[in-house]
Design a protein around this motif. Structure first.
Motif, PDB file in Angstrom:
ATOM      1  N   UNK A   1     -11.337 -22.435 -69.641  1.00 51.03           N
ATOM      2  CA  UNK A   1     -10.465 -23.611 -69.714  1.00 51.03           C
ATOM      3  C   UNK A   1     -10.929 -24.618 -68.667  1.00 51.03           C
ATOM      4  N   UNK A   2     -11.255 -25.826 -69.103  1.00 49.08           N
ATOM      5  CA  UNK A   2     -11.763 -26.855 -68.190  1.00 49.08           C
ATOM      6  C   UNK A   2     -10.611 -27.698 -67.647  1.00 49.08           C
ATOM      7  N   UNK A   3      -9.663 -27.030 -66.998  1.00 45.44           N
ATOM      8  CA  UNK A   3      -8.472 -27.697 -66.456  1.00 45.44           C
ATOM      9  C   UNK A   3      -7.797 -26.727 -65.492  1.00 45.44           C
ATOM     10  N   UNK A   4      -6.712 -27.183 -64.865  1.00 47.61           N
ATOM     11  CA  UNK A   4      -5.875 -26.282 -64.090  1.00 47.61           C
ATOM     12  C   UNK A   4      -5.217 -25.279 -65.027  1.00 47.61           C
ATOM     13  N   UNK A   5      -5.429 -23.996 -64.786  1.00 47.91           N
ATOM     14  CA  UNK A   5      -4.773 -22.975 -65.580  1.00 47.91           C
ATOM     15  C   UNK A   5      -3.368 -22.704 -65.078  1.00 47.91           C
ATOM     16  N   UNK A   6      -2.605 -21.987 -65.887  1.00 48.54           N
ATOM     17  CA  UNK A   6      -1.228 -21.689 -65.513  1.00 48.54           C
ATOM     18  C   UNK A   6      -1.111 -20.847 -64.261  1.00 48.54           C
ATOM     19  N   UNK A   7      -2.144 -20.075 -63.947  1.00 47.74           N
ATOM     20  CA  UNK A   7      -2.114 -19.219 -62.764  1.00 47.74           C
ATOM     21  C   UNK A   7      -2.689 -19.857 -61.517  1.00 47.74           C
ATOM     22  N   UNK A   8      -3.006 -21.158 -61.570  1.00 52.97           N
ATOM     23  CA  UNK A   8      -3.605 -21.798 -60.398  1.00 52.97           C
ATOM     24  C   UNK A   8      -2.752 -21.678 -59.131  1.00 52.97           C
ATOM     25  N   UNK A   9      -1.425 -21.763 -59.210  1.00 50.06           N
ATOM     26  CA  UNK A   9      -0.645 -21.668 -57.966  1.00 50.06           C
ATOM     27  C   UNK A   9      -0.957 -20.428 -57.135  1.00 50.06           C
TER      28      UNK A   9
END
Length: 347
Positions: free
Chosen positions: A295-303
Motif C-alpha cells: 500500500x503506497x500510503x499510510x496504513x491503518x496500523x501506522x500509529x
C-alpha cells in the motif's frame, strides 16, 4: 528542531475514522515547534469521526467524480494547505497524476509517482515487479489459467481481486471445483501461505532513499486492519523493505549500499516511491517470508510505528516546513498496540 510555532495546515482526504492518524500529526507538529491545523474531508463529514475532530471539515464528491481534484485544489489554494494526506487506495492514482497542480498552489501531496501507483494498485503487476527484483512472493496466476489447468497446483489456494483492497473479494479455494465460472472482476490465485502475518511500515525521503522500516506482528485484525500488533526488529523483513524500495524506484535505488552509514543510499534520478508505504507478508514455516501486498500510503496500523519512534509523520511535516527529514532506524522493538472503539459526539 524548532519551527517557530508556525501553523502548518494538513488536509486528510477520505478521512473517515482516521482519528489516530490525525493525532499522530498533531504530536509530530508539537515536536517540531509547529502547531498543526487539521483539515479533513469526506462524503459526509458530519458522520466522519476524523472530520468531527478537525478544525476544518468539508464535504467532497466521491474520488471517482470528475470534479474531485478541483474541489481539493480550490480548498488547498484558499486555505494554504501545506500537506495533503490521502488515506484510501482508490484516490492515489488521480492525486499522483495531479501532484504538479497541487505544488503550484503550495501543497505537497503525500503520494508516490504515477509509475509506482500503477504497480501497487495492480496486484498482478506488484507480484511480477517484486519477483523480477528478487523479492520473495507467493506463486501467482490468473484464476482462469488455474481453472484451465489446475493439475500443477496444490490446493487449497487463495483467491483475491487484481485491484482489490480492504480484504474485498478474498477467499480460499479448497479444490478446483470451488473456482467459479464467472467473477465480477479480474481475479488472481496464489499458493496459500501459512504462518504469522506482518506489516512493515517504511519511509522513503524526498529523494527516494529508504530511511526506516518498522515491522510489526499482526496479532489480530478486524475488517482487514490490525487490531492488536507488536513491533519486531527482524533483519529479514528490513532487508525485504530495502529490496522493495529498489524495485519501486525507477532507477533501481539500492537502499542497502554497503558503503552507506545507515539505511540511506544515493537516490535515483527518475520518479519513484517516496514518503510512507507499507507492505504485508506471511512468514511461512516452509517457504519463509512471502510478500503479498503493498500500500503506497499510510496504513491503518501506522500509529503503532509512530508510537515506536518511527517519526514518519514528523519527517513529512519537517519536509514541508523546510526542516531536515528525521525518520530513521532508531525505533523501539516490542511496542504493543491494542485498539478499542471510542466515540466522537457532536450536537
Amino acid at each position: 528542531m524548532n519551527g517557530g510555532n508556525r501553523v502548518v495546515r494538513i488536509l486528510f482526504t477520505s478521512a473517515g475514522r482516521r482519528v489516530e492518524l490525525t493525532r499522530c500529526f498533531r504530536r509530530a507538529a508539537e515536536k517540531l515547534g509547529l502547531r498543526a491545523e487539521i483539515h479533513a474531508c469526506d462524503l459526509q463529514p458530519e458522520l466522519s469521526a476524523a472530520c468531527l475532530e478537525a478544525e476544518v471539515a468539508f464535504a467532497v464528491p466521491r474520488c471517482t467524480a470528475p470534479d474531485y481534484v478541483e474541489h481539493l485544489l480550490e480548498h488547498c489554494a484558499r486555505e494554504k494547505i501545506a500537506l495533503l494526506v490521502p488515506t484510501i487506495d482508490t484516490e492515489l492514482d488521480l492525486l499522483s497524476r495531479a501532484r504538479d497542480r497541487f505544488a503550484q498552489v503550495g501543497t505537497l501531496v503525500h503520494v508516490s509517482a504515477p509509475e509506482v501507483i500503477d504497480v501497487v494498485r495492480d496486484k498482478e503487476r506488484t507480484i511480477a515487479v517484486l519477483a523480477e527484483a528478487g523479492v520473495p512472493v507467493p506463486r501467482t496466476a490468473r484464476i482462469e489459467d488455474v481453472r484451465a489447468d489446475p493439475s500443477g497446483w496444490a490446493f487449497p489456494l487463495f483467491a483475491k481481486p487484481v485491484g482489490g483492497s480492504a480484504s474485498r473479494g478474498i477467499g480460499v479455494l479448497h479444490a478446483a471445483a470451488d473456482i467459479r465460472a464467472d467473477y465480477p472482476e479480474p481475479m488472481l490465485v496464489q499458493e496459500l501461505l501459512r504462518g504469522p502475518e506482518y506489516t512493515i511500515n517504511m519511509y522513503l525521503d524526498a529523494r527516494g532513499r529508504m530511511r526506516s522500516a518498522i515491522p510489526h506482528l499482526r496479532i489480530s485484525t478486524r475488517a482487514g486492519e490490525v487490531e492488536k500488533g507488536r513491533t519486531v526488529r527482524d533483519p529479514r523483513m528490513i532487508a525485504i523493505a530495502a529490496d522493495i524500495a529498489a524495485a519501486l524506484n525507477a532507477r533501481g535505488l539500492n537502499a542497502r549500499d554497503p558503503n552507506a552509514g545507515d539505511l540511506a543510499a544515493p537516490a535515483p534520478s527518475g520518479p519513484g516511491a517516496e514518503g510512507v508505504l507499507c507492505f504485508q507478508l506471511i512468514d511461512d514455516p516452509d517457504r519463509g517470508p512471502r510478500v503479498f501486498e503493498i500500500n503506497a500510503r499510510f496504513g491503518g496500523g501506522y500509529p503503532l510505528a509512530d508510537q515506536a519512534g518511527g517519526r514518519f509523520a514528523e519527517s513529512l511535516l519537517a519536509r514541508v516546513s523546510g526542516l531536515p527529514e528525521c525518520a530513521s532506524e532508531h525505533w523501539r522493538e516490542g511496542v504493543t498496540m491494542v485498539r478499542y472503539d471510542s466515540a466522537v459526539f457532536r450536537g
